[in-house]
Motif scaffolding. Sequence first.
Motif, short mmCIF file in Angstrom:
data_model
loop_
_atom_site.label_atom_id
_atom_site.label_comp_id
_atom_site.label_asym_id
_atom_site.label_seq_id
_atom_site.Cartn_x
_atom_site.Cartn_y
_atom_site.Cartn_z
N ARG A 130 6.07 -1.94 -5.52
CA ARG A 130 6.67 -0.88 -6.32
C ARG A 130 7.39 -1.45 -7.54
O ARG A 130 8.11 -2.43 -7.41
CB ARG A 130 7.67 -0.13 -5.45
CG ARG A 130 8.35 1.03 -6.14
CD ARG A 130 9.26 1.73 -5.13
NE ARG A 130 9.85 2.90 -5.70
CZ ARG A 130 9.86 4.10 -5.12
NH1 ARG A 130 9.29 4.26 -3.95
NH2 ARG A 130 10.44 5.11 -5.68
N GLU A 179 6.72 15.47 -0.25
CA GLU A 179 8.03 14.85 -0.36
C GLU A 179 9.11 15.88 -0.66
O GLU A 179 8.82 16.97 -1.17
CB GLU A 179 8.05 13.80 -1.48
CG GLU A 179 7.20 12.58 -1.22
CD GLU A 179 5.77 12.79 -1.64
OE1 GLU A 179 5.38 13.95 -1.90
OE2 GLU A 179 5.04 11.80 -1.70
N SER A 180 10.35 15.47 -0.44
CA SER A 180 11.48 16.36 -0.66
C SER A 180 11.58 16.80 -2.12
O SER A 180 11.14 16.09 -3.03
CB SER A 180 12.77 15.65 -0.26
OG SER A 180 12.95 14.48 -1.04
N HIS A 202 18.74 7.68 3.10
CA HIS A 202 18.70 8.68 4.16
C HIS A 202 19.89 8.48 5.08
O HIS A 202 20.17 7.35 5.49
CB HIS A 202 17.40 8.55 4.96
CG HIS A 202 16.17 8.82 4.13
ND1 HIS A 202 15.77 7.98 3.11
CD2 HIS A 202 15.29 9.84 4.15
CE1 HIS A 202 14.68 8.49 2.55
NE2 HIS A 202 14.36 9.61 3.17
N GLY A 248 10.93 7.64 -11.07
CA GLY A 248 9.67 7.43 -10.34
C GLY A 248 8.58 8.39 -10.72
O GLY A 248 7.49 8.34 -10.18
N ILE A 278 13.78 17.12 -5.30
CA ILE A 278 14.94 16.34 -5.77
C ILE A 278 15.70 17.14 -6.82
O ILE A 278 15.11 17.56 -7.84
CB ILE A 278 14.53 14.98 -6.36
CG1 ILE A 278 13.68 14.19 -5.36
CG2 ILE A 278 15.76 14.17 -6.75
CD1 ILE A 278 13.24 12.82 -5.86
N THR A 303 24.09 6.64 -10.14
CA THR A 303 23.91 7.77 -9.24
C THR A 303 23.11 7.31 -8.02
O THR A 303 22.44 6.27 -8.07
CB THR A 303 23.13 8.91 -9.93
OG1 THR A 303 21.93 8.36 -10.47
CG2 THR A 303 23.94 9.55 -11.03
N THR A 347 8.86 15.49 5.85
CA THR A 347 8.07 15.54 4.61
C THR A 347 6.88 14.59 4.68
O THR A 347 5.74 15.01 4.74
CB THR A 347 8.96 15.19 3.40
OG1 THR A 347 9.49 13.87 3.56
CG2 THR A 347 10.08 16.21 3.25
N ASN A 374 12.15 1.74 -10.17
CA ASN A 374 12.01 3.03 -9.52
C ASN A 374 12.95 3.11 -8.31
O ASN A 374 12.70 2.48 -7.30
CB ASN A 374 10.56 3.17 -9.10
CG ASN A 374 10.24 4.56 -8.62
OD1 ASN A 374 11.13 5.40 -8.49
ND2 ASN A 374 8.99 4.82 -8.34
N ARG A 411 12.27 16.64 -9.20
CA ARG A 411 10.92 16.58 -8.62
C ARG A 411 10.71 17.83 -7.77
O ARG A 411 11.50 18.08 -6.87
CB ARG A 411 10.76 15.33 -7.74
CG ARG A 411 9.41 15.25 -7.04
CD ARG A 411 9.22 13.98 -6.22
NE ARG A 411 10.00 13.98 -4.99
CZ ARG A 411 10.05 12.97 -4.13
NH1 ARG A 411 9.38 11.86 -4.38
NH2 ARG A 411 10.77 13.06 -3.03
#
Length: 316
Positions: free
Chosen positions: A58, A181-182, A67, A225, A184, A118, A35, A62, A195
Motif C-alpha cells: 500500500r 466498506e464503511s 478499530h 485513499g 467515512i 486526524t 463490511t 494512505n 467515502r
Amino acid sequence: MNRKDTTYLTAKPGDIATAADLLRAGDLVAFPTETVYGLGGDARNGDAVAAIYSAKGRPSFNPLIAHVASIAAAKRYVVWSDEADRLAQAFWPGPLTLVLPLKPDHGISPLVTAGLDTLAVRVPAHETARALLTEFDGPVAAPSANPSGRISPTTADHVRGGLDGRIAAVLDDGPCGVGLESTIVGLADTPVLLRPGGLSADLIEACLGQPIGAYKQGDALSAPGQLLSHYAPDSSVRLNVVTPAGDEVLLGFGNVACDLNLSATGDLTEAAANLFSALHRLDASGRPIAVSPIPEKGLGLAINDRLRRAAAPRGI
Ligand code: TXA
Ligand code: MG
C-alpha cells in the motif's frame, strides 16, 4: 516480504485469544467485519503498522482506520464532538467511520494517520470483530485485507487468495453481511462524506439534520485513499451495459439475462453484499466484465463508486 505460514483460525474463543496474542506480539491478523475482512495490526506499534503497508503493497500516504470496541475506547484517541456523538449513538457499532482530530498523547503510530492530525475510527458490528477487539483491548489498525488496489475481500478465501504467506493468521467466520466498506464521514470541520459505503448517506443526513457535502476527486479535503483506480480485477470492467459484447461476461442487476446477478429482484442491499464476491468470481473467468446499470440512490451510490474505480484506467 518474507514468506510465513498463515494460520487459519475460527471464531471460537480459544482462537480469538490466539489472534489477540498475535496482535500483541506485533503480528498481523485478518479478521471479519460486517463490511469486508480487515487486515489488523496493533495501531500503537509502528512495526506492526509498517508490516500492514508492506503486506498490502500500500502507498504509505494512505492512512488507516483504527478499530475499537466501544465509543468510550474511541474517545481515548480523538477529540469528541456533538456531531460525533449523535452519529456514534445512532450507528455504532456499524459500517460508519468517523474522522476526528487526534487528542494529545494518543499513542497511535503516525504511520496509521500517515502524518495527518486526524484519525479515522470505527466500532465494527461483527460479533467476531468485537470479540477480538474486546480481548485485545486496544486500537487495531485495519485496512481491507487485499493487496492494494485490488478487489476487497468478503470471505476468508478471498483473503487467502491475496495475502496467503504474507500475514500471521486469518480468522475465518464466513462471508461479510454488508459487503461494502464503511461510509467515512469527516468531522474535523463541517461534516463531509469522504467515502460512500455500507451506511447510506441519507441516513447520516437525517441523523445530523443537515445535508453533508460529498468529497470530490481532486478536492483538497480528501480521504487520501480515494485513488481513482481501485478494487481492480485483472479483467477489464465496462459499466452501464445493457447488451454485452460477445466475449464479455455480464454482471447483472434486476430482471436481466446475465452470467451472475447481484440481485435478481433489484435489491441494493443484497447487491452490495454480493458485489466483491461476484467480481472475484467473474475475474476468475478471465473474460472482460460488463455490468448492468445500477440506480444512483441509497447503497447504489457506494456500489457505483466501487464499480467506477474497478473500471477506471489502471496505474494512476
Ligand atoms: O469497512 C471498512 O472501512 C474496512 C473494514 C476493514 O473496517 N476498512 C477499510 O479500510 O476500508 P481501507 O484502509 O481500505 O480504507 C480506509 C479509508 C482510506 O480511503 C483512507 O484514505 C481513509 O479511510 N482515511 C483513513 N484515515 C483518514 C483520515 N485521517 N482522514 C481522511 N481519510 C482517512
Ligand atoms: Mg481498501
